[in-house]
Scaffold this motif. Structure first.
Motif, PDB file in Angstrom:
ATOM      1  N   GLY A  51      11.773  -7.570  -1.289  1.00  0.00           N
ATOM      2  CA  GLY A  51      10.684  -8.377  -1.537  1.00  0.00           C
ATOM      3  C   GLY A  51      10.186  -9.222  -0.235  1.00  0.00           C
ATOM      4  N   ARG A  52      10.536  -8.849   0.808  1.00  0.00           N
ATOM      5  CA  ARG A  52      10.273  -9.410   2.049  1.00  0.00           C
ATOM      6  C   ARG A  52       8.629  -9.221   2.411  1.00  0.00           C
ATOM      7  NH1 ARG A  52      12.186  -8.856   8.250  1.00  0.00           N
ATOM      8  NH2 ARG A  52      10.775 -10.489   9.313  1.00  0.00           N
ATOM      9  N   TYR A  53       8.529  -7.911   2.235  1.00  0.00           N
ATOM     10  CA  TYR A  53       7.066  -7.398   2.402  1.00  0.00           C
ATOM     11  C   TYR A  53       6.222  -6.963   1.099  1.00  0.00           C
ATOM     12  CZ  TYR A  53       8.832  -6.500   7.021  1.00  0.00           C
ATOM     13  OH  TYR A  53       9.354  -6.680   8.132  1.00  0.00           O
ATOM     14  N   PRO A  54       5.034  -7.051   0.924  1.00  0.00           N
ATOM     15  CA  PRO A  54       4.385  -7.131  -0.427  1.00  0.00           C
ATOM     16  C   PRO A  54       4.693  -5.630  -0.871  1.00  0.00           C
ATOM     17  CG  PRO A  54       2.690  -7.124   1.292  1.00  0.00           C
ATOM     18  CD  PRO A  54       4.136  -7.406   2.008  1.00  0.00           C
ATOM     19  N   LYS A  55       4.510  -5.341  -2.193  1.00  0.00           N
ATOM     20  CA  LYS A  55       4.550  -4.182  -3.069  1.00  0.00           C
ATOM     21  C   LYS A  55       3.452  -3.422  -2.801  1.00  0.00           C
ATOM     22  CE  LYS A  55       8.582  -5.132  -5.611  1.00  0.00           C
ATOM     23  NZ  LYS A  55       9.692  -4.790  -4.679  1.00  0.00           N
ATOM     24  N   PRO A  56       3.451  -2.160  -2.900  1.00  0.00           N
ATOM     25  CA  PRO A  56       2.258  -1.107  -2.806  1.00  0.00           C
ATOM     26  C   PRO A  56       1.617  -1.101  -4.063  1.00  0.00           C
ATOM     27  CG  PRO A  56       4.112   0.220  -2.593  1.00  0.00           C
ATOM     28  CD  PRO A  56       4.569  -1.336  -2.617  1.00  0.00           C
ATOM     29  N   VAL A  57       0.432  -0.739  -4.132  1.00  0.00           N
ATOM     30  CA  VAL A  57      -0.430  -0.184  -5.377  1.00  0.00           C
ATOM     31  C   VAL A  57      -0.424   1.216  -5.146  1.00  0.00           C
ATOM     32  CG1 VAL A  57      -2.589  -0.490  -6.351  1.00  0.00           C
ATOM     33  CG2 VAL A  57      -1.748  -2.437  -5.285  1.00  0.00           C
ATOM     34  N   LYS A  58      -0.340   2.030  -6.228  1.00  0.00           N
ATOM     35  CA  LYS A  58      -0.423   3.451  -6.587  1.00  0.00           C
ATOM     36  C   LYS A  58      -1.772   3.691  -6.779  1.00  0.00           C
ATOM     37  CE  LYS A  58       2.792   6.277  -6.752  1.00  0.00           C
ATOM     38  NZ  LYS A  58       2.814   7.254  -5.618  1.00  0.00           N
ATOM     39  N   LEU A  59      -2.554   4.299  -5.814  1.00  0.00           N
ATOM     40  CA  LEU A  59      -4.002   4.663  -6.147  1.00  0.00           C
ATOM     41  C   LEU A  59      -3.972   5.805  -6.989  1.00  0.00           C
ATOM     42  CD1 LEU A  59      -5.660   3.296  -2.787  1.00  0.00           C
ATOM     43  CD2 LEU A  59      -5.403   1.926  -5.008  1.00  0.00           C
ATOM     44  N   SER A  60      -3.163   6.611  -6.576  1.00  0.00           N
ATOM     45  CA  SER A  60      -3.189   8.059  -7.258  1.00  0.00           C
ATOM     46  C   SER A  60      -1.823   8.443  -7.403  1.00  0.00           C
ATOM     47  CB  SER A  60      -4.089   9.069  -6.833  1.00  0.00           C
ATOM     48  OG  SER A  60      -3.680   9.459  -5.410  1.00  0.00           O
ATOM     49  N   ALA A  61      -1.392   9.645  -7.764  1.00  0.00           N
ATOM     50  CA  ALA A  61      -0.040  10.111  -7.852  1.00  0.00           C
ATOM     51  C   ALA A  61       0.457  10.326  -6.472  1.00  0.00           C
ATOM     52  CB  ALA A  61      -0.082  11.511  -8.519  1.00  0.00           C
ATOM     53  N   ARG A  62      -0.469  10.663  -5.459  1.00  0.00           N
ATOM     54  CA  ARG A  62       0.155  10.984  -4.144  1.00  0.00           C
ATOM     55  C   ARG A  62      -0.412  10.025  -3.206  1.00  0.00           C
ATOM     56  NH1 ARG A  62       0.390  16.942  -2.514  1.00  0.00           N
ATOM     57  NH2 ARG A  62       1.171  15.980  -0.869  1.00  0.00           N
ATOM     58  N   CYS A  63      -1.099   8.746  -3.672  1.00  0.00           N
ATOM     59  CA  CYS A  63      -1.710   7.665  -2.569  1.00  0.00           C
ATOM     60  C   CYS A  63      -1.229   6.406  -2.914  1.00  0.00           C
ATOM     61  CB  CYS A  63      -3.160   7.872  -2.903  1.00  0.00           C
ATOM     62  SG  CYS A  63      -4.213   6.730  -1.796  1.00  0.00           S
ATOM     63  N   THR A  64      -0.597   5.829  -1.779  1.00  0.00           N
ATOM     64  CA  THR A  64       0.147   4.607  -2.058  1.00  0.00           C
ATOM     65  C   THR A  64      -0.559   3.809  -1.011  1.00  0.00           C
ATOM     66  OG1 THR A  64       2.376   5.327  -2.878  1.00  0.00           O
ATOM     67  CG2 THR A  64       2.211   3.136  -1.893  1.00  0.00           C
ATOM     68  N   ALA A  65      -0.805   2.253  -1.348  1.00  0.00           N
ATOM     69  CA  ALA A  65      -1.483   1.645  -0.199  1.00  0.00           C
ATOM     70  C   ALA A  65      -1.194   0.071  -0.639  1.00  0.00           C
ATOM     71  CB  ALA A  65      -3.008   1.943  -0.389  1.00  0.00           C
ATOM     72  N   TRP A  66      -1.638  -0.711   0.188  1.00  0.00           N
ATOM     73  CA  TRP A  66      -1.451  -2.231   0.057  1.00  0.00           C
ATOM     74  C   TRP A  66      -2.639  -2.895   0.112  1.00  0.00           C
ATOM     75  CZ3 TRP A  66       2.090   0.988   1.956  1.00  0.00           C
ATOM     76  CH2 TRP A  66       3.258   1.088   1.903  1.00  0.00           C
ATOM     77  N   ARG A  67      -2.843  -3.928  -0.697  1.00  0.00           N
ATOM     78  CA  ARG A  67      -4.121  -4.803  -0.676  1.00  0.00           C
ATOM     79  C   ARG A  67      -4.244  -5.500   0.595  1.00  0.00           C
ATOM     80  NH1 ARG A  67      -3.058  -9.029  -4.340  1.00  0.00           N
ATOM     81  NH2 ARG A  67      -5.043  -9.663  -3.894  1.00  0.00           N
ATOM     82  N   VAL A  68      -5.499  -5.426   0.991  1.00  0.00           N
ATOM     83  CA  VAL A  68      -5.577  -6.078   2.414  1.00  0.00           C
ATOM     84  C   VAL A  68      -5.203  -7.632   2.353  1.00  0.00           C
ATOM     85  CG1 VAL A  68      -7.365  -6.996   3.828  1.00  0.00           C
ATOM     86  CG2 VAL A  68      -7.283  -4.408   3.152  1.00  0.00           C
ATOM     87  N   GLU A  69      -5.696  -8.230   1.251  1.00  0.00           N
ATOM     88  CA  GLU A  69      -5.184  -9.756   1.084  1.00  0.00           C
ATOM     89  C   GLU A  69      -3.571  -9.942   1.316  1.00  0.00           C
ATOM     90  OE1 GLU A  69      -7.229  -8.562  -2.319  1.00  0.00           O
ATOM     91  OE2 GLU A  69      -7.766  -7.690  -0.395  1.00  0.00           O
ATOM     92  N   ASP A  70      -2.860  -8.953   0.841  1.00  0.00           N
ATOM     93  CA  ASP A  70      -1.418  -9.268   0.963  1.00  0.00           C
ATOM     94  C   ASP A  70      -0.821  -8.966   2.217  1.00  0.00           C
ATOM     95  OD1 ASP A  70      -1.404  -9.434  -2.023  1.00  0.00           O
ATOM     96  OD2 ASP A  70      -0.637  -7.551  -2.302  1.00  0.00           O
ATOM     97  N   ILE A  71      -1.508  -8.049   2.935  1.00  0.00           N
ATOM     98  CA  ILE A  71      -1.154  -7.810   4.318  1.00  0.00           C
ATOM     99  C   ILE A  71      -1.655  -9.111   5.341  1.00  0.00           C
ATOM    100  CG2 ILE A  71      -1.451  -6.463   6.411  1.00  0.00           C
ATOM    101  CD1 ILE A  71       0.481  -5.249   3.908  1.00  0.00           C
ATOM    102  N   ARG A  72      -2.956  -9.514   5.104  1.00  0.00           N
ATOM    103  CA  ARG A  72      -3.367 -10.719   5.577  1.00  0.00           C
ATOM    104  C   ARG A  72      -2.302 -11.900   5.402  1.00  0.00           C
ATOM    105  NH1 ARG A  72      -8.302 -10.822   8.040  1.00  0.00           N
ATOM    106  NH2 ARG A  72      -9.533  -8.856   7.747  1.00  0.00           N
ATOM    107  N   GLU A  73      -2.016 -12.138   4.301  1.00  0.00           N
ATOM    108  CA  GLU A  73      -1.081 -13.134   3.955  1.00  0.00           C
ATOM    109  C   GLU A  73       0.234 -13.003   4.697  1.00  0.00           C
ATOM    110  OE1 GLU A  73       1.077 -14.963   0.017  1.00  0.00           O
ATOM    111  OE2 GLU A  73      -0.906 -14.132  -0.154  1.00  0.00           O
ATOM    112  N   LEU A  74       0.879 -11.955   4.810  1.00  0.00           N
ATOM    113  CA  LEU A  74       2.024 -11.565   5.573  1.00  0.00           C
ATOM    114  C   LEU A  74       2.059 -11.687   7.070  1.00  0.00           C
ATOM    115  CD1 LEU A  74       4.829 -10.407   5.551  1.00  0.00           C
ATOM    116  CD2 LEU A  74       3.966  -7.959   5.738  1.00  0.00           C
ATOM    117  N   ILE A  75       0.831 -11.304   7.491  1.00  0.00           N
ATOM    118  CA  ILE A  75       0.422 -11.657   9.028  1.00  0.00           C
ATOM    119  C   ILE A  75       0.583 -13.356   9.228  1.00  0.00           C
ATOM    120  CG2 ILE A  75      -0.959 -11.444  10.715  1.00  0.00           C
ATOM    121  CD1 ILE A  75      -1.958  -8.731   9.441  1.00  0.00           C
ATOM    122  N   ASN A  76      -0.068 -13.946   8.433  1.00  0.00           N
ATOM    123  CA  ASN A  76      -0.173 -15.434   8.564  1.00  0.00           C
ATOM    124  C   ASN A  76       1.190 -15.928   8.339  1.00  0.00           C
ATOM    125  OD1 ASN A  76      -2.874 -15.528   9.023  1.00  0.00           O
ATOM    126  ND2 ASN A  76      -3.316 -15.759   6.747  1.00  0.00           N
TER     127      ASN A  76
END
Length: 67
Positions: free
Chosen positions: A33-58
């Motif tokens: 739970g320290r880092y944001p959860k990913p979003v499954k865009l397809s069966a083989r494609c996992t990504a993170w929302r830019v907003e979540d990564i920006r918030e983590l950086i801040n």
């Protein structure tokens, strides 16, 4: 900020380019739970929302000790 887009998604290699941790450490942080959860865009494609990564950086930069 850190050459990432305003909106959209980032793949793991892009995330690790701006958050200096290893892949194993990143996935452990996601599970704990320290880092944001990913979003499954397809069966083989996992990504993170830019907003979540920006918030983590801040959050991480607020926690960094100032000299």
């Amino acid at each position: 900020m850190h050459d990432i887009p305003e909106l959209g998604f980032l793949r793991l290699t892009q995330v690790l380019g701006v958050i200096p941790v290893g892949k194993t450490c990143w996935w452990e942080g996601v599970r704990s739970g320290r880092y944001p959860k990913p979003v499954k865009l397809s069966a083989r494609c996992t990504a993170w929302r830019v907003e979540d990564i920006r918030e983590l950086i801040n959050t991480l930069s607020d926690q960094a000790p100032s000299h």
